[in-house]
Write an enzyme that holds these catalytic residues in place. Structure first.
Site, PDB file in Angstrom:
ATOM      1  N   CYS A   2       0.984  -1.604   0.257  1.00  0.00           N
ATOM      2  CA  CYS A   2       0.051   0.392   0.010  1.00  0.00           C
ATOM      3  C   CYS A   2       0.879   1.877  -0.289  1.00  0.00           C
ATOM      4  CB  CYS A   2      -1.251   0.177   1.819  1.00  0.00           C
ATOM      5  SG  CYS A   2      -1.692  -0.886   0.910  1.00  0.00           S
ATOM      6  N   ASP A 100      -3.745  -9.328   7.141  1.00  0.00           N
ATOM      7  CA  ASP A 100      -2.736  -9.787   8.828  1.00  0.00           C
ATOM      8  C   ASP A 100      -2.136  -8.468   8.750  1.00  0.00           C
ATOM      9  OD1 ASP A 100      -2.567  -8.846   5.997  1.00  0.00           O
ATOM     10  OD2 ASP A 100      -0.087  -9.204   5.936  1.00  0.00           O
ATOM     11  N   ILE A 293      11.738 -10.562 -19.871  1.00  0.00           N
ATOM     12  CA  ILE A 293      12.012  -9.530 -20.156  1.00  0.00           C
ATOM     13  C   ILE A 293      12.790 -10.121 -21.764  1.00  0.00           C
ATOM     14  CG2 ILE A 293      13.823  -7.745 -20.893  1.00  0.00           C
ATOM     15  CD1 ILE A 293      11.250  -6.269 -20.037  1.00  0.00           C
TER      16      ILE A 293
END
Length: 626
Positions: A2, A100, A293
């Site tokens: 976050c 959590d 990639i």
């Protein structure tokens, strides 16, 4: 993952402006597009942006204690939360969600600041205890999750990214010259330094307490290898291979846990291949997306760095849902500004652009979590430096004056005059002197980054040379760069969480007790890890030589003749900004443009890419010239 931000004032009667907190948290929308909360509790205001991964419905933050006196926001994941929750439930604590993060408040109430020592996870958190008028900021053991802070306006202002702090009214914007000097000298700017004067990065394994207008920092964990003379267990190779396999499998099981799709990055090398193999060995019924990639162009430069054959070999071996991201060199200049914006720092190479492309592809497939292989090279001796140390051990070197001056610098930095990290730092001072403008040179004594050690030398003293290098790699290369601007920042730019199974606190504790001679045998890097990989990873990948991922640098950008890049490196721009010597930059440009000129990372430093991205940095964050 976050984004968190907030402010806590010294004066307990002063109330934060939620409009200001909202402006700060809105700058972190890419870290948390799923939910937003901006709240105040007394003299503290918290802003939270959520990326929903566990308990998608009920995991909004902040979380509060039962009496409302403790308020907490956290960026990250607590992997052992189920065990902690069971322990606290037995003590009478009640939980209202399956998140959590909820466990952290009760854990703090029960154990105080020592609760951090019980965590296994990646996190950056802020906790306000209104009864004690105390703000606690904390960062995980390895510094996976970023957390920045500044002391200003009789307050501490903090955020997951500096751009949120800059939204607070009146915050000064000025280059931290010591941070710039670190960029040239080390793999990255090292905590607590940032490129912004007066804004700091909380160190890994550290918490800070702000109360009464004073901020005090405490280290609660550090990588600590045994001193020479430590009695290792008399066990054979098979014992450590089995134990390491168990630790890695447990770590991967923790990190595939999510209520959203999980994938992994696959470079084609040993580390990411082993992580992918262990993901499928967890007995999880899910299929996982792998992302790679590739440089599939026909030019020689593409063929030299393309690892697609090994990527396809591993994805076929696992039968993963594979995603090729075909990258062309022409994309680099188009993404460079974006990379600097999210990194909030100049760069020493351009491959962060490829990392950004990986997370963009993961997000397009609705994969919010990816597992990565960072940490293995630093733990198991994957870099050339570990081999060089072995070769130097029994050599006698005649030391002239330059050697003696270099010894003095090394002893000051590392506490060991024989330890060479990346280059001769005393000699490199001359290069920096030529790069810096006259004004910079006149004040160099004020910001010379070599004046202050960047690691705890006590953690290197009386340690095996392998462990000395591992410790420095962890602090400088891994924490400062690979899981910072290259990892967290490039993943969260596209709202993707990166997780690192090699960076598990229990796994690290196990590895520190393995005899260093097990790691590098007959100059075979990561020997022990290769034994673990047998049966999980195809032998062709296990046996291949280590291949460092590279991407085109300033040489390719100069030869592409991109107008805005030419402008940022022009004589007039360099002279006007005042940080670098425009004559030196002109000479470097001519040298780099020669047909036969080649830079060979990581042994050659791309000086101009640092200058270029520093100029992008100045422009992006509206920082003043010198």
């Amino acid at each position: 993952m976050c984004g968190i931000t907030g402010v806590c004032y010294k004066d307990p009667q002063r109330r934060p402006s939620l409009d200001v907190v909202k402006r700060m948290s809105d700058k972190l929308v890419h870290r948390g597009p799923d939910d937003a909360q901006n709240v105040a509790n007394g003299n503290a205001g918290f802003g939270f942006r959520r990326l929903s991964i566990i308990d998608l419905v009920h995991g909004s933050q902040p979380f509060y204690s039962n009496d409302g006196s403790v308020m907490l926001i956290c960026n990250g994941e607590i992997y052992n939360y189920k065990e902690l929750r069971a322990e606290l439930s037995a003590k009478g604590y009640v939980f209202n969600t399956n998140s959590d993060i909820e466990v952290l408040v009760s854990l703090y109430v029960e154990y105080g600041n020592d609760f951090l020592k019980r965590l296994n996870g990646q996190f950056a958190m802020a906790l306000f205890d209104s009864k004690r008028n105390l703000l606690l900021l904390a960062k995980d053991h390895f510094g996976i999750c970023p957390l920045f802070y500044t002391l200003y306006d009789d307050a501490v202002i903090f955020a997951s990214e500096i751009k949120a702090i800059l939204e607070y009214p009146g915050i000064p914007r000025e280059v931290n010259l010591s941070g710039l000097d670190q960029i040239f000298t080390f793999p990255a700017a090292i905590s607590p330094a940032t490129l912004f004067k007066g804004i700091y990065s909380l160190e890994p394994g550290t918490y800070a307490v702000y109360t009464g207008g004073v901020l005090t920092k405490t280290e609660y964990w550090d990588l600590e290898y045994p001193e020479i003379g430590y009695k290792y267990e008399s066990k054979d190779e098979a014992y450590y291979v089995e134990g390491l396999n168990e630790q890695l499998l447990r770590s991967v099981k923790y990190r595939v846990h999510a209520d959203v799709p999980v994938g992994f990055y696959l470079s084609g090398g040993l580390d990411s291949s082993l992580i992918g193999g262990l993901m499928y060995a967890t007995n999880d019924s899910r299929d996982f997306n792998s992302f790679s990639i590739s440089f599939s162009g026909s030019g020689k430069e593409n063929k030299e760095i393309n690892e697609q054959r090994y990527q396809h070999l591993m994805s076929k071996h696992l039968n993963s849902t594979h995603n090729d991201i075909d990258f062309s060199w022409g994309q680099i200049d188009k993404k460079l500004r974006e990379v600097v914006y999210f990194s909030e720092s100049p760069l020493k190479e351009t491959y962060n652009v490829c990392s950004l492309a990986l997370s963009e592809a993961a997000r397009a497939r609705n994969v919010k979590v990816v597992l990565c292989g960072e940490g293995a090279d630093e733990l198991f001796g994957g870099y050339a430096g570990y081999k060089f140390d072995t070769l130097r051990m029994n050599k006698t070197i005649h030391k002239d004056l330059d050697h003696l001056l270099e010894d003095k610098v090394r002893n000051h930095l590392w506490g060991n005059p024989e330890f060479t990290y990346e280059k001769n730092e005393h000699e490199f001072r001359e290069v920096k002197s030529a790069l810096y403008s006259n004004s910079m040179q006149s004040r160099y004594g004020d910001f010379d980054c070599l004046k202050t050690p960047v690691v705890n030398k006590a953690r290197m003293k009386n340690r095996h040379i392998f462990h000395q290098r591992s410790y420095v790699d962890f602090k400088l290369r891994l924490g400062g760069h690979l899981i910072a601007d290259h990892g967290d920042r490039m993943a969260l730019a596209n709202s993707v969480e990166s997780r690192y199974p090699f960076l598990d606190v229990n796994l690290i504790d196990y590895v520190t007790k393995i005899p260093p001679g097990m790691m590098l045998q007959n100059m075979n890097e990561k020997f022990l890890l290769k034994q673990v990989a047998k049966g999980i990873v195809p032998n062709e990948i296990i046996r291949r030589e280590k291949f460092g991922f590279v991407a085109p640098g300033s040489v390719a950008l100069l030869k592409a003749n991109v107008e805005w890049i030419n402008d940022l490196l022009s004589y007039d721009t360099i002279k006007r900004q005042g940080f670098f010597n425009p004559d030196t930059i002109e000479r470097l440009k001519k040298h780099y443009m020669k047909d036969d000129f080649v830079l060979t990372p990581p042994y050659d430093l791309d000086l101009l890419i640092i200058v270029l991205t520093f100029n992008i940095f100045l422009d992006t964050f509206q920082l003043p010239s010198l």
